[in-house]
Design a protein around this motif. Structure first.
Motif, PDB file in Angstrom:
ATOM      1  N   ILE A 286    -101.106 -20.519  90.197  1.00  0.00           N
ATOM      2  CA  ILE A 286    -100.070 -19.274  89.602  1.00  0.00           C
ATOM      3  C   ILE A 286    -101.083 -17.570  89.893  1.00  0.00           C
ATOM      4  O   ILE A 286    -102.448 -17.140  89.637  1.00  0.00           O
ATOM      5  N   GLU A 287    -100.582 -16.676  90.264  1.00  0.00           N
ATOM      6  CA  GLU A 287    -101.362 -15.209  90.786  1.00  0.00           C
ATOM      7  C   GLU A 287    -101.881 -15.233  89.404  1.00  0.00           C
ATOM      8  O   GLU A 287    -101.328 -15.351  88.125  1.00  0.00           O
ATOM      9  N   TYR A 288    -103.079 -14.409  89.358  1.00  0.00           N
ATOM     10  CA  TYR A 288    -103.842 -13.894  88.786  1.00  0.00           C
ATOM     11  C   TYR A 288    -103.115 -13.019  87.865  1.00  0.00           C
ATOM     12  O   TYR A 288    -102.892 -13.304  86.677  1.00  0.00           O
ATOM     13  N   GLY A 289    -102.117 -12.004  88.030  1.00  0.00           N
ATOM     14  CA  GLY A 289    -101.086 -11.484  87.735  1.00  0.00           C
ATOM     15  C   GLY A 289    -100.164 -11.625  86.277  1.00  0.00           C
ATOM     16  O   GLY A 289    -100.130 -11.592  85.599  1.00  0.00           O
TER      17      GLY A 289
ATOM     18  N   PRO B 168    -104.595 -18.258  93.507  1.00  0.00           N
ATOM     19  CA  PRO B 168    -104.568 -17.296  94.709  1.00  0.00           C
ATOM     20  C   PRO B 168    -106.197 -16.357  94.878  1.00  0.00           C
ATOM     21  O   PRO B 168    -106.431 -16.026  93.960  1.00  0.00           O
ATOM     22  N   HIS B 169    -106.407 -16.748  96.007  1.00  0.00           N
ATOM     23  CA  HIS B 169    -107.505 -15.407  95.944  1.00  0.00           C
ATOM     24  C   HIS B 169    -107.787 -13.817  95.505  1.00  0.00           C
ATOM     25  O   HIS B 169    -106.691 -13.494  95.748  1.00  0.00           O
ATOM     26  N   VAL B 170    -108.485 -14.231  94.706  1.00  0.00           N
ATOM     27  CA  VAL B 170    -108.869 -12.398  93.861  1.00  0.00           C
ATOM     28  C   VAL B 170    -109.874 -12.038  93.444  1.00  0.00           C
ATOM     29  O   VAL B 170    -110.350 -13.462  93.256  1.00  0.00           O
ATOM     30  N   TYR B 171    -110.224 -10.600  93.463  1.00  0.00           N
ATOM     31  CA  TYR B 171    -111.107  -9.810  92.989  1.00  0.00           C
ATOM     32  C   TYR B 171    -110.882  -9.786  91.447  1.00  0.00           C
ATOM     33  O   TYR B 171    -110.047  -9.527  91.833  1.00  0.00           O
ATOM     34  N   THR B 172    -111.237  -9.629  90.797  1.00  0.00           N
ATOM     35  CA  THR B 172    -111.463  -9.348  88.919  1.00  0.00           C
ATOM     36  C   THR B 172    -112.898  -8.160  88.305  1.00  0.00           C
ATOM     37  O   THR B 172    -113.340  -8.589  88.432  1.00  0.00           O
ATOM     38  N   LEU B 173    -112.138  -7.328  88.063  1.00  0.00           N
ATOM     39  CA  LEU B 173    -113.464  -6.512  87.484  1.00  0.00           C
ATOM     40  C   LEU B 173    -113.731  -6.167  86.061  1.00  0.00           C
ATOM     41  O   LEU B 173    -112.532  -5.878  85.303  1.00  0.00           O
ATOM     42  N   GLY B 174    -113.943  -6.793  85.846  1.00  0.00           N
ATOM     43  CA  GLY B 174    -114.135  -6.363  84.410  1.00  0.00           C
ATOM     44  C   GLY B 174    -113.914  -5.033  83.622  1.00  0.00           C
ATOM     45  O   GLY B 174    -114.611  -4.377  84.190  1.00  0.00           O
ATOM     46  N   LYS B 175    -114.012  -4.809  82.494  1.00  0.00           N
ATOM     47  CA  LYS B 175    -114.380  -3.496  81.992  1.00  0.00           C
ATOM     48  C   LYS B 175    -115.321  -2.586  82.280  1.00  0.00           C
ATOM     49  O   LYS B 175    -115.282  -1.766  81.934  1.00  0.00           O
ATOM     50  N   SER B 176    -116.185  -3.323  82.135  1.00  0.00           N
ATOM     51  CA  SER B 176    -117.516  -2.630  82.082  1.00  0.00           C
ATOM     52  C   SER B 176    -117.935  -2.691  83.641  1.00  0.00           C
ATOM     53  O   SER B 176    -119.257  -2.551  83.815  1.00  0.00           O
ATOM     54  N   GLY B 177    -117.616  -3.045  84.047  1.00  0.00           N
ATOM     55  CA  GLY B 177    -117.963  -3.382  85.628  1.00  0.00           C
ATOM     56  C   GLY B 177    -117.914  -2.153  86.734  1.00  0.00           C
ATOM     57  O   GLY B 177    -117.536  -1.253  86.015  1.00  0.00           O
TER      58      GLY B 177
ATOM     59  N   LEU C 291    -117.957  -5.658  98.066  1.00  0.00           N
ATOM     60  CA  LEU C 291    -119.098  -5.198  99.167  1.00  0.00           C
ATOM     61  C   LEU C 291    -117.627  -4.976 100.271  1.00  0.00           C
ATOM     62  O   LEU C 291    -118.761  -4.482 101.294  1.00  0.00           O
ATOM     63  N   ILE C 292    -116.955  -4.789 100.347  1.00  0.00           N
ATOM     64  CA  ILE C 292    -115.161  -4.779 100.913  1.00  0.00           C
ATOM     65  C   ILE C 292    -114.629  -4.014 101.400  1.00  0.00           C
ATOM     66  O   ILE C 292    -114.029  -3.885 100.076  1.00  0.00           O
ATOM     67  N   ASN C 293    -113.608  -3.290 101.798  1.00  0.00           N
ATOM     68  CA  ASN C 293    -112.608  -2.294 101.793  1.00  0.00           C
ATOM     69  C   ASN C 293    -111.535  -3.081 101.320  1.00  0.00           C
ATOM     70  O   ASN C 293    -111.238  -4.263 101.917  1.00  0.00           O
ATOM     71  N   ASP C 294    -110.337  -2.647 101.175  1.00  0.00           N
ATOM     72  CA  ASP C 294    -108.917  -2.475 101.379  1.00  0.00           C
ATOM     73  C   ASP C 294    -108.583  -3.363 103.021  1.00  0.00           C
ATOM     74  O   ASP C 294    -108.266  -4.634 102.583  1.00  0.00           O
TER      75      ASP C 294
ATOM     76  N   GLU D  13    -106.750 -11.428 103.046  1.00  0.00           N
ATOM     77  CA  GLU D  13    -105.900 -12.725 102.032  1.00  0.00           C
ATOM     78  C   GLU D  13    -106.308 -12.152 100.422  1.00  0.00           C
ATOM     79  O   GLU D  13    -105.893 -13.713 100.055  1.00  0.00           O
ATOM     80  N   VAL D  14    -106.938 -11.588  99.890  1.00  0.00           N
ATOM     81  CA  VAL D  14    -107.678 -11.047  98.445  1.00  0.00           C
ATOM     82  C   VAL D  14    -107.079 -10.094  98.099  1.00  0.00           C
ATOM     83  O   VAL D  14    -106.798  -8.964  98.276  1.00  0.00           O
ATOM     84  N   THR D  15    -106.448 -10.270  96.417  1.00  0.00           N
ATOM     85  CA  THR D  15    -106.369  -9.587  96.137  1.00  0.00           C
ATOM     86  C   THR D  15    -107.334  -8.577  94.934  1.00  0.00           C
ATOM     87  O   THR D  15    -108.489  -9.840  94.360  1.00  0.00           O
ATOM     88  N   PHE D  16    -107.526  -7.856  94.706  1.00  0.00           N
ATOM     89  CA  PHE D  16    -107.697  -6.647  93.442  1.00  0.00           C
ATOM     90  C   PHE D  16    -107.238  -6.815  91.991  1.00  0.00           C
ATOM     91  O   PHE D  16    -106.088  -5.831  92.427  1.00  0.00           O
ATOM     92  N   TYR D  17    -107.812  -6.945  90.596  1.00  0.00           N
ATOM     93  CA  TYR D  17    -107.404  -6.532  90.011  1.00  0.00           C
ATOM     94  C   TYR D  17    -108.741  -5.581  89.056  1.00  0.00           C
ATOM     95  O   TYR D  17    -110.175  -6.407  89.058  1.00  0.00           O
ATOM     96  N   LYS D  18    -108.745  -4.890  87.835  1.00  0.00           N
ATOM     97  CA  LYS D  18    -109.796  -3.932  87.391  1.00  0.00           C
ATOM     98  C   LYS D  18    -108.872  -4.706  85.701  1.00  0.00           C
ATOM     99  O   LYS D  18    -107.747  -4.323  85.894  1.00  0.00           O
ATOM    100  N   THR D  19    -109.610  -5.321  85.348  1.00  0.00           N
ATOM    101  CA  THR D  19    -108.967  -5.888  84.157  1.00  0.00           C
ATOM    102  C   THR D  19    -109.658  -5.422  83.168  1.00  0.00           C
ATOM    103  O   THR D  19    -110.017  -4.946  82.763  1.00  0.00           O
ATOM    104  N   ASN D  20    -108.827  -5.871  81.465  1.00  0.00           N
ATOM    105  CA  ASN D  20    -109.593  -5.303  79.870  1.00  0.00           C
ATOM    106  C   ASN D  20    -110.692  -6.575  80.011  1.00  0.00           C
ATOM    107  O   ASN D  20    -110.722  -6.401  78.808  1.00  0.00           O
TER     108      ASN D  20
END
Length: 242
Positions: free
Chosen positions: A12-15, A57-66, A72-75, A82-89
Motif C-alpha cells: 500500500i502506498e505510504y500516504g 513502495p520505495h519511500v523515505y519518511t522524515l519524523g517531526k524532529s528529523g 542525502l539525495i535530491n528530487d 522511483e522513491v517518494t518522500f513524506y514529512k510525517t508527524n
C-alpha cells in the motif's frame, strides 16, 4: 483480554496507509471528546484497537524532529530511484520503507493497556526481538536509541528494525519497520534514523537466505498478541496471547 483487529493491507502506498491510521485515530478521539463532554451515548461506544501489517513502495519518511539534511539525495535522484518522500508527524528522524519489509502500524488506545509511552515502545521492541529469536537471530536494544539492534554493545552494532510513533490522548499511530528481505542499498541515500556511526541489516542478510515474509508476519502477530496480552482477531481467526 483486550481484542485487537488484525488487518493485512498488503502493498500500500505510504500516504494511503497514513490516512487510514489518521481516520481510525480521529474516530477514537471523537469518542473520547464526546465522553469528556458528557454525551451518554459515547460511554457505550468502544474504541477499537487495530494492528495493520503492510509493506510500501520505495519511500523515505522524515519524523517531526528529523533533520532534512539526513536525506542525502535530491528530487531528481529520488525520481530516478522511483522513491517518494513524506514529512510525517511521527517521532524519530529519517528512515526508508520498501519492498521486502514488514511494516506494522498499531492503532491502540493505551488507556485500555497502560499509559506509558516508554513502556509501549519497549513492548513493541520485545515483540520484534521475540520474532527474530524464532529465526535464530539474537537481537536486543541499544541504550538511548529506539528500535531493535544486533550486536548492540559492539562496534558491529546494526539496526534491523526502526520505530517511530505518535500518540494523541493515548491513541497511537505509526509504528515499526522490520527489514526482512529489504534492499539495503536504499539506506545508502539517507542517514538512517540520524545515526551516522551504525549500520543497518536485514533478516536475509543475517541468515544468508531469502525469508518467507508471510511467515514473519504470522510470527510477529503471535508475539504481538503475547506481549500485549491481547487476542488478534483477523477475518479468518483469532490469534490468542500465549
Amino acid at each position: 483480554m483486550k481484542t485487537v483487529i488484525l488487518k493485512d493491507l498488503g502493498t500500500i502506498e505510504y500516504g494511503e496507509a497514513w490516512a487510514l491510521q489518521e481516520q481510525y485515530l480521529k474516530a477514537g478521539l471523537d469518542i473520547k471528546s464526546a465522553r469528556f463532554h458528557g454525551e451518554t451515548a459515547a460511554l457505550e461506544q468502544a474504541i477499537a484497537h487495530y494492528l495493520f501489517l503492510c509493506q510500501h513502495p520505495h519511500v523515505y519518511t522524515l519524523g517531526k524532529s528529523g533533520i532534512p539534511e539526513n536525506l542525502l539525495i535530491n528530487d531528481q535522484r529520488m525520481k530516478d530511484l522511483e522513491v517518494t518522500f513524506y514529512k510525517t508527524n511521527r517521532g524519530g528522524d529519517i528512515t526508508y520503507h520498501g519492498p521486502g519489509q514488514m511494516v506494522a502500524y498499531p492503532v491502540l488506545d493505551l488507556e485500555q493497556f497502560f499509559t506509558d509511552l516508554g513502556r509501549y515502545m519497549r513492548t513493541l521492541e520485545e515483540a520484534v526481538i521475540l520474532t527474530l529469536q524464532e529465526y535464530g537471530i539474537v537481537a536486543g536494544r541499544l541504550p538511548g536509541s529506539t528500535g531493535v539492534w544486533l550486536d548492540a554493545d559492539t562496534p558491529q552494532a546494526r539496526k534491523i528494525c526502526a520505530m517511530g510513533v505518535k500518540s494523541s490522548r493515548w491513541i497511537t499511530i505509526h509504528g515499526l519497520a522490520l527489514n526482512v528481505n529489504t534492499n539495503l542499498d536504499y539506506f545508502n541515500y539517507i542517514v538512517p534514523c540520524g545515526i551516522v556511526d551504525k549500520g543497518v541489516t536485514s533478516m536475509k542478510q543475517e541468515l544468508g537466505r531469502k525469508v518467507d515474509e508471510e511467515g514473519v508476519k504470522q510470527v510477529f502477530a503471535r508475539q504481538f498478541a503475547h506481549v500485549f496480552e491481547a487476542a488478534l482477531i483477523a477475518p479468518a481467526a483469532a490469534v490468542p496471547a500465549s
